[in-house]
Design an enzyme around this catalytic site. Structure first.
Site, PDB file in Angstrom:
ATOM      1  N   CYS A   1       0.823  -1.204   0.000  1.00 16.53           N
ATOM      2  CA  CYS A   1       0.000   0.000   0.000  1.00 16.53           C
ATOM      3  C   CYS A   1       0.865   1.265   0.000  1.00 16.53           C
ATOM      4  O   CYS A   1       1.519   1.544  -0.997  1.00 16.53           O
ATOM      5  CB  CYS A   1      -0.984  -0.041   1.168  1.00 16.53           C
ATOM      6  SG  CYS A   1      -2.444   1.009   0.887  1.00 16.53           S
TER       7      CYS A   1
ATOM      8  N   HIS B   1      -3.885  -5.303  -0.178  1.00 13.54           N
ATOM      9  CA  HIS B   1      -3.556  -5.852   1.137  1.00 13.54           C
ATOM     10  C   HIS B   1      -3.686  -7.382   1.147  1.00 13.54           C
ATOM     11  O   HIS B   1      -4.776  -7.913   1.363  1.00 13.54           O
ATOM     12  CB  HIS B   1      -4.472  -5.238   2.204  1.00 13.54           C
ATOM     13  CG  HIS B   1      -4.111  -3.848   2.569  1.00 13.54           C
ATOM     14  ND1 HIS B   1      -3.243  -3.544   3.597  1.00 13.54           N
ATOM     15  CD2 HIS B   1      -4.469  -2.671   2.022  1.00 13.54           C
ATOM     16  CE1 HIS B   1      -3.097  -2.238   3.675  1.00 13.54           C
ATOM     17  NE2 HIS B   1      -3.821  -1.683   2.723  1.00 13.54           N
TER      18      HIS B   1
ATOM     19  N   GLU C   1      -2.764  -9.358   3.389  1.00 12.86           N
ATOM     20  CA  GLU C   1      -3.024  -9.835   4.755  1.00 12.86           C
ATOM     21  C   GLU C   1      -4.473  -9.656   5.172  1.00 12.86           C
ATOM     22  O   GLU C   1      -4.832  -9.973   6.311  1.00 12.86           O
ATOM     23  CB  GLU C   1      -2.130  -9.093   5.754  1.00 12.86           C
ATOM     24  CG  GLU C   1      -2.642  -7.745   6.240  1.00 12.86           C
ATOM     25  CD  GLU C   1      -2.709  -6.669   5.166  1.00 12.86           C
ATOM     26  OE1 GLU C   1      -3.471  -5.701   5.346  1.00 12.86           O
ATOM     27  OE2 GLU C   1      -2.008  -6.785   4.152  1.00 12.86           O
TER      28      GLU C   1
END
Length: 376
Positions: A265, A349, A351
């Site tokens: 990001c 993202h 995760e």
């Protein structure tokens, strides 16, 4: 009865019913299309100085638990929903959303026409706004002037507000009920993670894979990082305009080629700037858990989670850097790789918690490159 209001800098007024804390707050109004995960959104430092609107209409029914925080506090400047659930029904919940936001000093507003608000943002772009609950909501015109005098996100370095003040070691693993267990053999390499507003689940993904992680403040000089003898460096997510974080760009320039680097990001944008690229403000950004991203190396499409209002410009001169991922909705750059400098990054993202797990392989790739640096 309306007792709260959201106003936009262009004069649009959205009345509603307040919850959480009373008061007045300004921020950039944005929207998130995720169906679940409002707790993770609230505690994501990347939302610092933003008033977040949820497009899913029913919010609050799972309450707030103590296990799924992405950081130690709520970072959003305000929270806008269509309907606040009066009932909490989840065995893990610790407190309801209204009480949680009140304790955190964050204003919420419900009964807002979020469909109209989101359509307006899609047409006009994100903009400065003010949210008020209580006495401050009585004069919307005064609030519009407050919104117009508030800072614009472009050119704003917000990393300094959210980064840790001291280095610390992260040792927590993820809950094995949600993620597959990874075998950890041999010595645990060290990764130094620059905290630009890091999410906890990013750190869990690395410790799950047998990595020792030391998190350092965003302004930590390169010589201090290299003195720790890391086998890799991670560049985290975070809020604000990446081009304004000049010290981070300089640090990454000096780290390139020293150790493997992985950015997510804001970290992706910082890496691109360090490689000679440019970033630009998007009209309304990508925020949600359902963005299609194509991996150009494999041809596979990943359903991914996003939270960003800036992007790497397609006109960037990235020299020998390869574009590895693109967004299929608007063709924005979603991934970069520089093979000889051992650096790669993604805009989205992997995760995501909660969210799709399609992109967890990126952590495996980083960990493998880190472990290759460890002498046998």
């Amino acid at each position: 009865m309306t007792n709260a209001v959201l106003v936009l800098e262009d004069g649009r007024i959205f009345p509603g019913v307040g919850f959480g804390a009373q008061g007045v707050m300004t921020g950039e109004v944005v929207f998130n299309t995720s169906m679940t995960g409002y707790q993770e959104i609230l505690t994501d430092p990347s939302y610092h100085k933003q008033i977040v609107t949820m497009t899913v209409p029913h919010i609050g029914n799972t309450g707030i638990n103590l296990e799924d925080m992405e950081s130690h506090r709520v970072w959003v400047a305000g929270f806008v929903v269509r309907s606040l659930s009066p009932i909490v029904s989840n065995w893990r919940h610790h407190v309801d959303l209204d009480t949680y936001l009140r304790d955190q000093g964050v204003i919420g507003i419900s009964e807002v026409s979020t469909r109209a608000l989101v359509r307006h943002i899609r047409d006009k772009g994100v903009m400065r706004a003010a949210i008020a609950y209580g006495h401050g909501a009585r004069d919307p015109q005064a609030l519009i002037e407050i919104a117009r005098r508030s800072p614009d996100m472009s050119g704003w370095n917000l990393v300094d507000d959210v980064t840790t003040t001291e280095p610390y070691n992260w040792t927590e693993h993820s809950n094995k009920a949600w993620y597959a267990e990874h075998a950890s053999n041999g010595e645990s390499p060290l990764v130094v993670a620059y905290d630009y507003g890091i999410k906890s689940n990013i750190l869990r993904m690395m410790t799950d894979r047998g990595i020792r992680v030391t998190v350092v403040p965003a302004q930590t000089p390169v010589d201090e990082v290299l003195a720790m003898q890391p086998s890799g460096v991670f560049l985290s997510n975070g809020p604000g305009d990446p081009a304004a974080v000049d010290y981070a760009i300089d640090n990454v320039k000096n780290l390139l080629g020293e150790v493997p680097i992985f950015g997510i990001c804001l970290g992706h944008q910082i890496l691109a700037l360090a490689l000679g690229g440019k970033t630009e403000k998007m009209q309304f950004g990508h925020r949600g858990g359902n963005q299609p991203v194509k991996n150009l190396l494999t041809g596979k499409v990943e359903i991914s989670a996003h939270n960003h209002g800036f992007a790497v410009s397609a006109e960037s001169d990235l020299h020998d850097t390869e574009v590895t991922h693109v967004n299929l909705n608007d063709n924005t750059i979603e991934g970069l790789r520089h093979t000889s400098l051992k650096a790669f990054s993604v805009q989205y993202h992997p995760e995501a918690s909660p969210g799709p797990h399609d992109s967890l392989y990126l952590f495996d790739e980083f960990v493998n490159s880190v472990k290759d640096q460890v002498p046998e």
